[in-house]
Design a protein around this motif. Structure first.
Motif, PDB file in Angstrom:
ATOM      1  N   ARG A 468       0.838  -1.187   0.000  1.00  0.00           N
ATOM      2  CA  ARG A 468       0.000   0.000   0.000  1.00  0.00           C
ATOM      3  C   ARG A 468       0.880   1.246   0.000  1.00  0.00           C
ATOM      4  O   ARG A 468       1.877   1.316   0.722  1.00  0.00           O
ATOM      5  N   SER A 469       0.484   2.252  -0.810  1.00  0.00           N
ATOM      6  CA  SER A 469       1.216   3.519  -0.847  1.00  0.00           C
ATOM      7  C   SER A 469       0.221   4.652  -1.038  1.00  0.00           C
ATOM      8  O   SER A 469      -0.561   4.654  -1.996  1.00  0.00           O
ATOM      9  N   ASN A 470       0.261   5.620  -0.131  1.00  0.00           N
ATOM     10  CA  ASN A 470      -0.619   6.781  -0.198  1.00  0.00           C
ATOM     11  C   ASN A 470       0.243   8.039  -0.103  1.00  0.00           C
ATOM     12  O   ASN A 470       0.809   8.336   0.953  1.00  0.00           O
ATOM     13  N   SER A 471       0.375   8.761  -1.213  1.00  0.00           N
ATOM     14  CA  SER A 471       1.226   9.954  -1.295  1.00  0.00           C
ATOM     15  C   SER A 471       0.339  11.187  -1.431  1.00  0.00           C
ATOM     16  O   SER A 471      -0.404  11.326  -2.407  1.00  0.00           O
ATOM     17  N   LYS A 472       0.449  12.081  -0.458  1.00  0.00           N
ATOM     18  CA  LYS A 472      -0.349  13.308  -0.456  1.00  0.00           C
ATOM     19  C   LYS A 472       0.574  14.517  -0.631  1.00  0.00           C
ATOM     20  O   LYS A 472       1.589  14.630   0.050  1.00  0.00           O
ATOM     21  N   TYR A 473       0.170  15.377  -1.538  1.00  0.00           N
ATOM     22  CA  TYR A 473       1.003  16.521  -1.927  1.00  0.00           C
ATOM     23  C   TYR A 473       0.269  17.813  -1.587  1.00  0.00           C
ATOM     24  O   TYR A 473      -0.924  17.962  -1.876  1.00  0.00           O
ATOM     25  N   TYR A 474       0.999  18.741  -0.937  1.00  0.00           N
ATOM     26  CA  TYR A 474       0.399  20.005  -0.519  1.00  0.00           C
ATOM     27  C   TYR A 474       1.239  21.181  -1.025  1.00  0.00           C
ATOM     28  O   TYR A 474       2.472  21.094  -1.056  1.00  0.00           O
ATOM     29  N   LEU A 475       0.565  22.281  -1.390  1.00  0.00           N
ATOM     30  CA  LEU A 475       1.219  23.517  -1.808  1.00  0.00           C
ATOM     31  C   LEU A 475       0.867  24.628  -0.839  1.00  0.00           C
ATOM     32  O   LEU A 475      -0.259  24.692  -0.320  1.00  0.00           O
ATOM     33  N   ASP A 476       1.836  25.493  -0.593  1.00  0.00           N
ATOM     34  CA  ASP A 476       1.654  26.602   0.337  1.00  0.00           C
ATOM     35  C   ASP A 476       0.930  27.746  -0.369  1.00  0.00           C
ATOM     36  O   ASP A 476       1.427  28.293  -1.354  1.00  0.00           O
ATOM     37  N   GLU A 477      -0.226  28.077   0.149  1.00  0.00           N
ATOM     38  CA  GLU A 477      -0.983  29.218  -0.365  1.00  0.00           C
ATOM     39  C   GLU A 477      -1.263  30.176   0.782  1.00  0.00           C
ATOM     40  O   GLU A 477      -2.047  29.874   1.682  1.00  0.00           O
ATOM     41  N   SER A 478      -0.576  31.294   0.741  1.00  0.00           N
ATOM     42  CA  SER A 478      -0.758  32.349   1.760  1.00  0.00           C
ATOM     43  C   SER A 478      -0.525  31.824   3.174  1.00  0.00           C
ATOM     44  O   SER A 478      -1.270  32.130   4.115  1.00  0.00           O
ATOM     45  N   GLY A 479       0.499  31.011   3.325  1.00  0.00           N
ATOM     46  CA  GLY A 479       0.856  30.512   4.647  1.00  0.00           C
ATOM     47  C   GLY A 479       0.142  29.256   5.082  1.00  0.00           C
ATOM     48  O   GLY A 479       0.424  28.730   6.156  1.00  0.00           O
ATOM     49  N   ASN A 480      -0.760  28.720   4.268  1.00  0.00           N
ATOM     50  CA  ASN A 480      -1.472  27.483   4.591  1.00  0.00           C
ATOM     51  C   ASN A 480      -1.201  26.421   3.525  1.00  0.00           C
ATOM     52  O   ASN A 480      -1.213  26.721   2.322  1.00  0.00           O
ATOM     53  N   TYR A 481      -0.978  25.187   3.972  1.00  0.00           N
ATOM     54  CA  TYR A 481      -0.761  24.101   3.019  1.00  0.00           C
ATOM     55  C   TYR A 481      -2.111  23.591   2.526  1.00  0.00           C
ATOM     56  O   TYR A 481      -2.979  23.211   3.317  1.00  0.00           O
ATOM     57  N   VAL A 482      -2.278  23.584   1.189  1.00  0.00           N
ATOM     58  CA  VAL A 482      -3.530  23.179   0.553  1.00  0.00           C
ATOM     59  C   VAL A 482      -3.287  21.888  -0.230  1.00  0.00           C
ATOM     60  O   VAL A 482      -2.327  21.783  -0.997  1.00  0.00           O
TER      61      VAL A 482
END
Length: 827
Positions: A468-482
């Motif tokens: 099992r592999s679950n990769s979650k990617y987040y980008l910083d938008e105005s100081g919050n990771y989305v």
């Protein structure tokens, strides 16, 4: 008178016939020689057969094998004496009578320590560090004084047929595809990250290292180079000491890069024996530096990326194991084990990138701050039941179950700063990955002696493996990771494997033969719960033969031929198609369409062993036509790195281990491997080839006051891959140790890289439109002090079944962060 003469002649003829029949009578005398205290085999002991009437005139000479076994043909009838002698042991004599039978089994013969010899100030001779057979060898880590301050990966540099390069990449028998066992049981975490785990593991935890270069049919078909078995407890199938008691060993150490602590406890009460050990290790590496220049050629011209990075690394390793066995009766044994291992690897890096020319125009630069926390955890449990048949000596039936789960976590934060960037997406980002491989394995093994010197093994196995592999990617938008759904993936990959094997072994006085056949069928199912990818199912089978022939050249030397077909199934790190975009200029991803690679391995092995010399020569050749290889290419001005079955790989080489006991207090040894590699890829239209040499030279001396001193020098030349090469390294290690209180207290002082503060590694890589040159500097100088103290009854050991589950299936890829972070992390 004539009748008397005829009668005399007839009587003389009958007498001569009787004498001839007695002389022609030949009996195969066999048995096994064991240590009387530990019940371990006593290898390479000298055996002398003589008539009782002339004990000083031997009629046959022999030596015990790796498992203490012996068999020798003795001519004639009457009373005989067999004498056993071994270094540091009392001489044992056994009387027996031959009456013309075909075979005589002397059974188990026990030999004890020579207390007077071992208790004196001077040691008469040194116990051999290496014992050898054609298809495997054993390196006694416990008998090497360097083990008190070394790590396991440092000890591997000494082991024949094993090489470790400057990046701590391990190869066995010329191949980087191999499996790591602990006490005969595989650990997925160690096999997937051998460098980082073994770099943190103290060698004092290990009793011996077995290198199985020609695994037979009873082993899984995985692992091209073979199997490394790290033995920490008593080997399987040995008689359990009946003494009740408890033994405790405490260990602690500190060095210029970290510390370690550990405890080992073993206890026995009647039929129940339990052992437990625990370790915690912490290491830190500072100021690792990497300089890299990459040039890309495109329609826009030549683009240059200049990259400089400083990195700090922290590794924490915590281990715990429990083994237990219970003798239900003389014919039935239940054994169980449970172990946990946890390891964290923290990396903090500061890098500066400068882009110029071509696609990047007048150029710009940016700073990348990277923080990576990787955590690997494994839980392993096994249960074995062994039944011996009362009226059939040597016949065994074993049923086994094994559970293994290896959850992994990775959190990587990348923050960027730039004043003049107009071309790259330098948004701060966070990658959160969770992966796990869970296995449930069921196995039945059957062993049956067919006749004198003949044995038959057969078994079946079923593995349920879930990746099992679950990769979650987040980008910083105005100081919050989305959360970014387009760059994330949830991926399942299931493998169910059915296997059956049979193996026949024949051992005669001068020669031995082993041949086996194994068939494995794999059911593969891939599903994408989220992210880009199409579900698919694939089933395939593998027929895997193996064979070896041994010929005894004399009392203390043999030669052998080996052949096997081995396969390597790609693990989840190779298969996972998730695209890692943490680096704005380079991406990495796996390939879910990878197939198992197959390699044909041929070998010629020569062994010589006596009181002065131990020599092992191994001439090998390996051929693989569908090898898995990492490769890189440019697409849209971004460097892509992935994997494919794209290479034809040929590797030939000679490994040599030579140990010379120059005197009762001096040992000199050399471990060298010379190989030639040829790699070709029609898909990439590329090829590479070259020589590689790895050399380890060591010296051990017992000084006055029983001080043990050792000095070691290791060096290697560059190694090749499809698209380039990596340079070699040179390093020195010194150690001095002393025991007190009747060997209960041990104090050890060691150094690494005393003569050279840093290791410098250069690498080169190229494709059709790019070229990369990198230089890495690793500060590895270290001073270490360790202390261990033992008390209690040392006679207690856990008894284990002779057969158990061995899953040597998967190959996995370490990340670059893991590789760099482990270099020089000694304890």
């Amino acid at each position: 008178m004539r009748k008397i003469n005829l009668a005399s002649k007839f009587a003389a003829i009958v007498l001569l016939m009787i004498m001839a029949l007695n002389a022609s009578a030949q009996t195969l005398v066999k048995g096994v020689l064991l240590d009387s205290l530990t019940n371990e085999s006593e290898p390479y002991a000298t055996i002398r057969f003589s008539k009782k009437s002339a004990p000083d005139k031997p009629i046959a000479l022999a030596a015990t094998g790796l498992q203490g076994e012996f068999q020798e043909k003795v001519n004639g009838k009457g009373e005989y004496i067999v004498t056993f002698s071994s270094v540091g042991k009392t001489t044992v004599k056994r009387n027996f009578i031959l009456n013309g039978e075909k075979a005589l089994d002397l059974g188990k013969i026990f030999i004890s320590d020579d207390v007077k010899m071992l208790g004196s100030v001077e040691v008469v001779a040194q116990k051999p560090l290496v014992t050898m057979e054609v298809d495997k060898l054993n390196y006694s880590v416990a008998d090497d004084p360097d083990s008190k301050t070394y790590t396991v990966i440092d000890m591997l540099r000494k082991v024949p047929m094993v090489t470790v390069d400057g990046n701590d990449n391990i190869t066995v028998n010329g191949s980087s595809s191999f499996k790591v066992y602990v006490d005969g049981r595989p650990n997925v975490m160690i096999s997937s990250n051998p460098s980082i785990t073994l770099k943190a593991m103290p060698a004092s935890l290990i009793k011996s290292i077995e290198v199985i270069t020609n695994p037979g049919a009873k082993y899984d078909a995985e692992g091209v180079g073979g199997v490394l078995n790290l033995v920490t407890n008593q080997q399987s199938g040995q008689k359990k000491i009946t003494n009740n008691g408890t033994n405790v060993t405490l260990r602690a150490g500190v060095n210029s890069r970290g510390y370690l602590s550990g405890v080992y406890v073993t206890s026995q009460k009647d039929k129940l024996t339990v052992s437990a050990n625990g370790y915690h290790v912490y290491t830190r590496m500072k100021d690792m530096k990497t300089d890299m220049q990459r040039t890309q050629t495109s329609s826009s011209g030549h683009s240059l990326i200049d990259f400089n990075q400083n990195m700090d690394n922290k590794v924490r390793l915590t281990m715990g194991d429990i083994d237990a066995s219970y003798d239900m009766d003389s014919l039935n044994l239940i054994s169980a084990s449970f172990g946990v291992r946890g390891m964290s690897n923290d990396n903090n890096g500061t890098g500066y990138n400068r882009m110029n020319g071509g696609y990047y125009g007048t150029g710009f630069g940016y700073t990348a701050l990277t923080n990576t926390n990787m955590y690997n955890f494994s839980i392993n449990g096994s249960l074995d039941f062994q039944h011996s048949f009362a009226n059939h000596k040597g016949r065994l039936l074993t049923a086994s179950y094994r559970l293994s789960t290896t959850p992994q976590k990775n959190n990587t934060y990348s923050d960027f700063e730039s004043d003049d960037n107009t071309m790259l997406n330098l948004t701060d980002r966070w990658l959160n990955e969770h992966a796990n491989t869970m296995e449930n394995t069921f196995q039945i093994d059957y062993t049956m002696p067919l006749a004198t010197g003949q044995n038959f093994d057969a078994g079946v196995k079923y593995i349920l493996r879930s990746n099992r592999s679950n990769s979650k990617y987040y980008l910083d938008e105005s100081g919050n990771y989305v959360f970014d759904d387009n760059s994330s993936m949830n991926y399942h990959h299931d493998n169910n494997i059915v296997a059956a094997y049979s193996e026949y072994a024949l051992n005669k006085a001068k020669y031995g033969l082993k041949a086996g056949l194994r068939y494995e069928y794999t059911f593969q199912d891939v599903k994408y719960l989220s992210g880009k990818g199409e579900d698919f199912t694939s089933n395939y089978g593998n027929l895997v033969p193996s064979a070896s022939i041994t010929y005894k050249l004399g009392q203390s030397k043999n030669i052998g031929l080996t052949y096997n077909l081995r396969i390597s199934r790609p693990g989840i790190t190779y298969l996972n198609p998730y695209v890692n975009t943490q680096d704005p200029t380079a991406i990495t991803y796996g390939n879910s369409n990878l197939k198992s690679e197959e390699a044909h391995n041929f070998g010629i092995v020569y062994n010589l062993f006596n009181a002065k010399w131990i020599v092992n020569l191994n001439l090998r050749y390996s051929l693989c036509n569908n090898g898995i290889e990492e490769y890189s290419f440019y697409n849209n001005h971004v460097l892509n790195t992935t994997y494919g079955n794209i290479v034809k790989r040929k590797n030939g080489g000679l490994s040599a281990f030579i140990n010379w006991n120059a005197s009762k207090n001096t040992r000199i040894y050399v471990n060298e491997s010379v190989s030639y590699t040829n790699i070709r890829s029609n898909e990439m239209e590329m090829k590479n080839h070259g020589w590689n040499n790895s050399l380890f030279v060591g010296f051990q001396q017992t000084l006055p006051w029983q001080l043990r001193f050792s000095a070691n020098l290791m060096t290697s030349t560059k190694t090749q891959n499809l698209q380039g090469w990596s340079s070699g390294y040179t390093m020195d290690i010194f150690n001095i140790s002393k025991t007190f209180l009747n060997d209960k207290l041990s104090v050890n002082l060691g150094t690494a890289a005393l003569l050279s503060k840093n290791i410098k590694i250069n690498s080169y890589r190229h494709g059709s439109d790019y070229e990369t040159i990198s230089h890495t500097t690793i500060p590895i100088r270290m001073i270490a002090l360790s202390v261990s103290y033992s008390f209690g009854d040392k006679k207690t050991n856990v008894k284990k079944s002779q057969k158990t589950i061995n899953n040597d299936d998967l190959i996995n890829k370490q990340s670059q962060t893991e590789q760099i972070g482990t270099i020089g992390a000694n304890n």
